[in-house]
Design a protein around this motif. Structure first.
Motif, PDB file in Angstrom:
ATOM      1  N   TYR A  42       0.644  -1.374  -0.264  1.00 22.68           N
ATOM      2  CA  TYR A  42       0.166   0.175   0.279  1.00 22.68           C
ATOM      3  C   TYR A  42       0.665   1.285   0.010  1.00 22.68           C
ATOM      4  O   TYR A  42       0.433   2.507  -0.788  1.00 22.68           O
ATOM      5  N   ALA A  43       1.687   1.213   0.493  1.00 19.44           N
ATOM      6  CA  ALA A  43       2.880   3.033   0.606  1.00 19.44           C
ATOM      7  C   ALA A  43       2.946   3.177  -1.126  1.00 19.44           C
ATOM      8  O   ALA A  43       2.648   4.324  -0.682  1.00 19.44           O
ATOM      9  N   TYR A  44       3.486   1.607  -2.091  1.00 16.89           N
ATOM     10  CA  TYR A  44       3.792   2.262  -3.142  1.00 16.89           C
ATOM     11  C   TYR A  44       3.452   2.352  -3.704  1.00 16.89           C
ATOM     12  O   TYR A  44       3.284   3.507  -4.567  1.00 16.89           O
ATOM     13  N   ALA A  45       1.440   2.183  -3.385  1.00 16.01           N
ATOM     14  CA  ALA A  45      -0.082   2.414  -4.236  1.00 16.01           C
ATOM     15  C   ALA A  45       0.724   4.235  -4.326  1.00 16.01           C
ATOM     16  O   ALA A  45       0.012   4.477  -4.751  1.00 16.01           O
ATOM     17  N   ILE A  46       0.081   3.658  -2.550  1.00 16.71           N
ATOM     18  CA  ILE A  46       0.037   5.580  -2.415  1.00 16.71           C
ATOM     19  C   ILE A  46       0.840   6.144  -2.912  1.00 16.71           C
ATOM     20  O   ILE A  46       0.424   7.109  -3.417  1.00 16.71           O
ATOM     21  N   MET A  47       2.035   5.964  -3.004  1.00 19.82           N
ATOM     22  CA  MET A  47       3.198   6.791  -3.870  1.00 19.82           C
ATOM     23  C   MET A  47       2.694   7.574  -5.498  1.00 19.82           C
ATOM     24  O   MET A  47       2.982   8.603  -6.251  1.00 19.82           O
ATOM     25  N   LEU A  48       2.669   6.046  -6.083  1.00 13.69           N
ATOM     26  CA  LEU A  48       1.584   6.093  -7.387  1.00 13.69           C
ATOM     27  C   LEU A  48       0.843   7.365  -7.784  1.00 13.69           C
ATOM     28  O   LEU A  48       1.027   8.055  -8.511  1.00 13.69           O
ATOM     29  N   VAL A  49       0.126   6.872  -6.345  1.00 12.04           N
ATOM     30  CA  VAL A  49      -1.412   7.165  -6.692  1.00 12.04           C
ATOM     31  C   VAL A  49      -0.580   9.367  -6.627  1.00 12.04           C
ATOM     32  O   VAL A  49      -1.457  10.338  -7.430  1.00 12.04           O
ATOM     33  N   VAL A  50      -0.818   9.442  -5.635  1.00  9.90           N
ATOM     34  CA  VAL A  50       0.052  10.556  -5.792  1.00  9.90           C
ATOM     35  C   VAL A  50       0.885  11.133  -6.649  1.00  9.90           C
ATOM     36  O   VAL A  50       0.766  12.420  -6.884  1.00  9.90           O
ATOM     37  N   LEU A  51       2.024  10.914  -7.172  1.00 13.28           N
ATOM     38  CA  LEU A  51       2.534  11.162  -8.003  1.00 13.28           C
ATOM     39  C   LEU A  51       2.288  10.946  -9.738  1.00 13.28           C
ATOM     40  O   LEU A  51       1.716  11.855  -9.687  1.00 13.28           O
ATOM     41  N   PHE A  52       0.734  10.812  -9.248  1.00 14.28           N
ATOM     42  CA  PHE A  52       0.001  10.617 -10.640  1.00 14.28           C
ATOM     43  C   PHE A  52      -0.300  12.008 -10.818  1.00 14.28           C
ATOM     44  O   PHE A  52      -0.861  13.059 -11.584  1.00 14.28           O
ATOM     45  N   VAL A  53      -0.909  12.855  -9.592  1.00 13.55           N
ATOM     46  CA  VAL A  53      -1.771  13.494  -9.144  1.00 13.55           C
ATOM     47  C   VAL A  53      -1.507  15.299  -8.985  1.00 13.55           C
ATOM     48  O   VAL A  53      -1.270  16.398  -9.685  1.00 13.55           O
ATOM     49  N   LYS A  54      -0.123  14.756  -8.517  1.00 14.12           N
ATOM     50  CA  LYS A  54       1.219  15.926  -7.554  1.00 14.12           C
ATOM     51  C   LYS A  54       2.004  15.063  -8.053  1.00 14.12           C
ATOM     52  O   LYS A  54       2.553  15.204  -7.230  1.00 14.12           O
ATOM     53  N   PRO A  55       3.081  15.319  -9.609  1.00  9.65           N
ATOM     54  CA  PRO A  55       4.151  14.233  -9.582  1.00  9.65           C
ATOM     55  C   PRO A  55       5.354  15.461  -8.895  1.00  9.65           C
ATOM     56  O   PRO A  55       5.931  14.315  -8.062  1.00  9.65           O
TER      57      PRO A  55
END
Length: 290
Positions: A265-278
């Motif tokens: 989940y840590a990496y999933a959250i990272m991917l989501v945040v980077l997609f929205v706010k790089p």
């Protein structure tokens, strides 16, 4: 999910996020000073925990003396790691530095396994006590992580804002050339940054040892801490704290609600945040000049 479960998982998440934050602070310190991402930082945390365990339970020293010696020994190791190894990589490509730090991490993990063994070891601490408050189990080891992180952050803030060495480190991280012409010993200060980052990592290992036990697998916390730093905005210390707390609090709830994806989940959250706010939640607020 009952209210007691929510409080319990929140406490676990905050303490876990604080542990990630301690490691992420080291990532950010080194990156701001050198623009190097030290992928061996999780292994420094692991090594710090093993050193405290060695002084405390193998050599039989007092716990607090062992904690101080373990943290200081990692400071010396971090200083020498930069002075002897990393300084000679100045001017090399980022790919070469990446490979070197990964190799250092693998070497440290292998050496730790050969010296201390591959089985988890328990570190006896004076704050390993649990309390039951209205059906909620409050572990003092978790509280110690939270309080330790808060105290350390205040001490680091005072060091970097009120001491001559701290201000000089900030100046050299902003503009190394100007700092050099101002007769600031930039190379020595960078080594001091590595020493501070290593000591903070050792402190994180000490805080997490009662929760996870001491073994070579502790180094995996470094990757999740890196994810937290990226979520918050790599290079931003407030961002690293926010990102790590976000991941730390979200993980226990997501693990509880959907266990099959536990651990990712840590990496999933990272991917989501980077997609929205790089650039992360709190991007770096200054332009680095070298």
């Amino acid at each position: 999910m009952e209210f007691a479960d929510v409080v319990q998982l929140t406490l676990i998440g905050i303490s876990q996020g604080c542990a990630y934050a301690l490691i992420a602070i080291g990532f950010v310190f080194i990156y701001r000073a050198t623009e190097i991402v030290n992928f061996a930082h999780g292994e420094l945390m692991m090594l710090g925990a093993f050193m405290v365990l060695t002084f405390s339970q193998i050599l039989g020293l007092n716990f607090w003396v062992s904690a101080a010696l373990g943290i200081l020994s990692l400071g010396v190791f971090g200083f020498l790691l930069d002075a002897v190894v990393m300084r000679r990589m100045a001017g090399e490509s980022q790919a070469s530095i990446f490979i070197l730090t990964v190799a250092i991490g693998l070497i440290l993990r292998s050496l730790a396994g050969m010296i201390w063994g591959w089985s988890p070891l328990g570190l006896e601490v004076p704050f390993l006590v649990d309390f039951d408050v209205a059906g909620i189990v409050v572990g003092m080891d978790r509280i110690a992580v939270i309080l330790g992180t808060a105290v350390l952050c205040v001490l680091l803030y005072l060091f970097f804002s009120r001491t001559a060495i701290g201000i000089a480190i900030q100046a050299s991280s902003q503009n190394q050339l100007a700092a050099y012409y101002s007769r600031i010993p930039v190379k020595r200060l960078i080594s001091i940054v590595w020493a501070i980052a290593a000591m903070v990592a050792a402190f994180a290992g000490l805080m997490m040892a009662p929760v996870t036990q001491v073994d070579t697998g502790m180094s995996a916390f470094g990757i999740k801490a890196l994810a937290g730093a990226v979520v918050g905005g790599f290079g931003s210390i407030p961002g690293a704290l926010l990102g790590c707390l976000l991941i730390g609090v979200a993980e226990p709830f997501l693990d509880f609600l959907f266990p099959p994806l536990k651990g990712v989940y840590a990496y999933a959250i990272m991917l989501v945040v980077l997609f929205v706010k790089p650039d992360g939640l709190i991007p770096q607020t200054f332009t680095k000049k070298v």
